[in-house]
Design a protein around this motif. Structure first.
Motif, short mmCIF file in Angstrom:
data_model
loop_
_atom_site.label_atom_id
_atom_site.label_comp_id
_atom_site.label_asym_id
_atom_site.label_seq_id
_atom_site.Cartn_x
_atom_site.Cartn_y
_atom_site.Cartn_z
N ARG A 140 -7.39 5.91 1.74
CA ARG A 140 -7.92 4.64 2.26
C ARG A 140 -8.82 4.90 3.47
NH1 ARG A 140 -2.60 3.12 0.96
NH2 ARG A 140 -1.83 3.28 3.10
N GLN A 148 -8.91 2.08 -3.72
CA GLN A 148 -8.09 3.29 -3.66
C GLN A 148 -7.47 3.63 -5.02
OE1 GLN A 148 -4.75 2.75 -1.01
NE2 GLN A 148 -4.19 0.77 -1.89
N ASP A 186 0.83 -1.20 0.00
CA ASP A 186 0.00 0.00 0.00
C ASP A 186 0.87 1.26 0.00
OD1 ASP A 186 -2.60 -0.93 -0.14
OD2 ASP A 186 -2.78 -1.20 2.02
#
Length: 553
Positions: free
Chosen positions: A154, A177, A146
């Motif tokens: 997020r 996202q 991520d």
């Protein structure tokens, strides 16, 4: 009035000059009739693009050239090149002056994000064709670590319970996202938020001065103090809605029509509602001159402020092909992250000669200005979300984009996009000239060609606009459509007029030269200025180029 008279006189001067040389132009009334032009403001779009459209994109750039093969990149060997590419990028970031990272011909495999975090850097391939450079990404970004830069996004998606709900398809899934952010090649200013989503992460902007006077369309401002300003500095001018739901800034954006205005226009009075990135060209006391015209009037009620804007400059991405494998189409907003390029915080940059295949989104943008994106092609069997999307952009030019695949929003002006241009573009399937809500205004669709399948219908929503209800209407004032050519591939068994529609809540648009290979009618609301339907403006194919020539000759 003074600005109008100067501009109008210049237009007539050019017309008269061409008449004397036997080249009289058949100008539309919006350009040639003083009363009509005065009653229907037309922005000057000619400042869009790299160096305000005045300089060509660099060819062979100055500075050091690094070769990716020197860092272990081996094309066509079937092995992942991510680590070697990261080493090459790290080395490029250490070069003190301008640097070009040259990629070899052949296929390079990438499964990590490549961040460009410095100015004066060019990522150059060996061409976008069959014998050029292909960056092949076998996995989507949802399988990457991520990105910390998207942590706020997020959190926002969870906090607001953003989900794609389609009961008729037994679908209820959280937004990804990567639906409108991220890319395997990503420009960013280190330490700066990609985009603000949650108030708790807000920091006080670095205020340079307050702006006291200035008129839309002019270049000179009066500020409280020029002590923190300098010539050549790029700043952000911000306007705020301090007056609530019925604020005068909202009326300036959308006019007097009874439109439903989304709550984001007044629920966040500490966030700017209108933004302009401006290059300072002259300072004399507290008088400041900026390169391109002022986007809005300066009024005390709008708390106009000049703040610091951190950004990269002179970054280019060119001559490459980016390919993804064909993957299942899950749902709108649930894209897995087959995203090619993400441009953020960039001024005077470019992307050119890039082909993108099977992407969820080809090129995404956020907070960039005076960038040219040219000669791009998107293709593939995958249903894409965006081809080249404009979000939070100012003075951005997308030129000669060819969209060959099905895209939900093939050409799209999104939240806070202003004074930007799609020019000389072609959408070959399921075209939509999308405006996606969010105080986006004063943008131009210029010399666009689209192919339409009617499938038995007598109307087509070419101007359909998306976006969330809290940011409606679909767009603000002075969106302009110039020479939009429609080719219908079916429906010739009837002589009925085809209606092009889809926009109910976009005010004060300008539509000139909408034409097709069948007779059409144009429906666009409210308060639209419509001229030359069923007739191409052949003497001025591109309004952007015409205004640029007029300004620079």
């Amino acid at each position: 009035m003074e600005l109008f008279n100067r501009t109008y006189t210049l237009i007539l001067g050019i017309w008269a000059c061409s008449t004397l040389t036997g080249q009289a132009q058949d100008l539309p009334d919006l350009l040639s009739n003083r009363a009509i032009a005065q009653a229907n403001y037309l922005p000057d779009f000619s400042y869009a693009g790299y160096h305000f459209g005045e300089d060509p994109l660099p060819g062979l750039t100055e500075g050091e050239v690094l070769y990716a093969t020197d860092f272990g990149v081996i094309p066509n060997d079937g092995r992942d090149d991510s680590k070697a590419l990261q080493q090459a990028f790290s080395a490029a970031h250490e070069v003190p002056g301008p640097v070009t990272l040259q990629l070899p011909p052949g296929q390079i495999i990438l499964s990590e994000v490549l961040y460009i975090e410095r100015s004066h850097m060019v990522l150059r391939g060996s061409g976008s064709g069959a014998n050029g450079t292909t960056i092949y990404c076998p996995r989507p970004m949802s399988y990457f670590a991520d990105p910390p830069a998207l942590s706020e996004l997020r959190e926002y998606l969870v906090e607001l319970d953003k989900r794609q709900r389609e009961p008729e398809n037994n679908l209820d899934l959280p937004f990804s996202q990567y639906a409108w952010a991220g890319g395997v090649i990503w420009t960013r200013q280190p330490g700066v938020r990609t985009k603000a989503y949650l108030d708790k992460y807000d920091a006080e902007p670095v205020v340079l001065c307050k702006v006291l006077t200035g008129k839309r369309g002019t270049h000179q401002l009066t500020v409280t103090s020029s002590e923190k300003l300098k010539v050549g500095q790029v700043v952000q001018i911000e306007w705020y809605n301090t007056e609530g739901q019925k604020g005068s800034l909202i009326k300036a954006l959308y006019g007097e029509s009874p439109l439903k205005i989304g709550t984001h226009h007044w629920n966040y009075p500490t966030h700017p509602l209108v933004q302009q990135r401006a290059l300072i060209t002259r300072i004399a006391g507290n008088k400041v001159t900026i390169k391109d015209p002022l986007l809005m009037d300066i009024r005390e009620a709008w708390a106009p402020t000049m703040v610091e804007w951190l950004h990269l400059e002179e970054v280019g991405i060119e001559h490459i092909r980016i390919a993804f494998p064909m993957a299942p189409n899950i749902a709108h907003h649930v894209e897995e992250g087959y995203n090619a390029i993400y441009l953020t915080r960039l001024f005077n940059g470019w992307v050119t000669d890039v082909k993108i295949e099977n992407a969820d989104s080809g090129i995404l943008t956020e907070e960039i200005a005076n960038v040219t994106v040219s000669d791009i092609e998107t293709s593939g069997e995958k249903i894409a979300h965006y081809s080249v999307a404009m979000s939070g952009v100012y003075n951005v030019l997308v030129q000669r984009l060819r969209v060959r695949n099905v895209v939900r929003h093939p050409l799209s002006f999104n939240t806070f996009s202003t004074k930007s241009v799609y020019a000389d573009c072609q959408v070959e399937v399921a075209p939509i000239l999308d405006q996606h809500a969010g105080a986006n205004h004063q943008n131009l669709f210029d010399n666009i060609r689209v192919n339409v399948s009617l499938n038995g219908a007598d109307e087509y929503p070419l101007f359909a606009g998306g976006g969330a209800g809290y940011w409606k209407p679909a767009h603000g004032a002075y969106t302009t459509f110039w020479n939009i050519g429609v080719t219908f591939g079916d429906g010739f068994e009837t002589t009925r007029v085809v209606t092009l529609n889809g926009m109910a809540d976009g005010p004060m648009a300008r539509l000139l030269g909408i034409y097709a290979n069948r007779k059409i009618a144009v429906v666009y609301g409210p308060d639209a200025y419509i001229e030359r339907v069923n007739s191409r403006i052949s003497d001025i194919p591109s309004l952007y180029q015409y205004q640029l020539d007029m300004r620079t000759r």
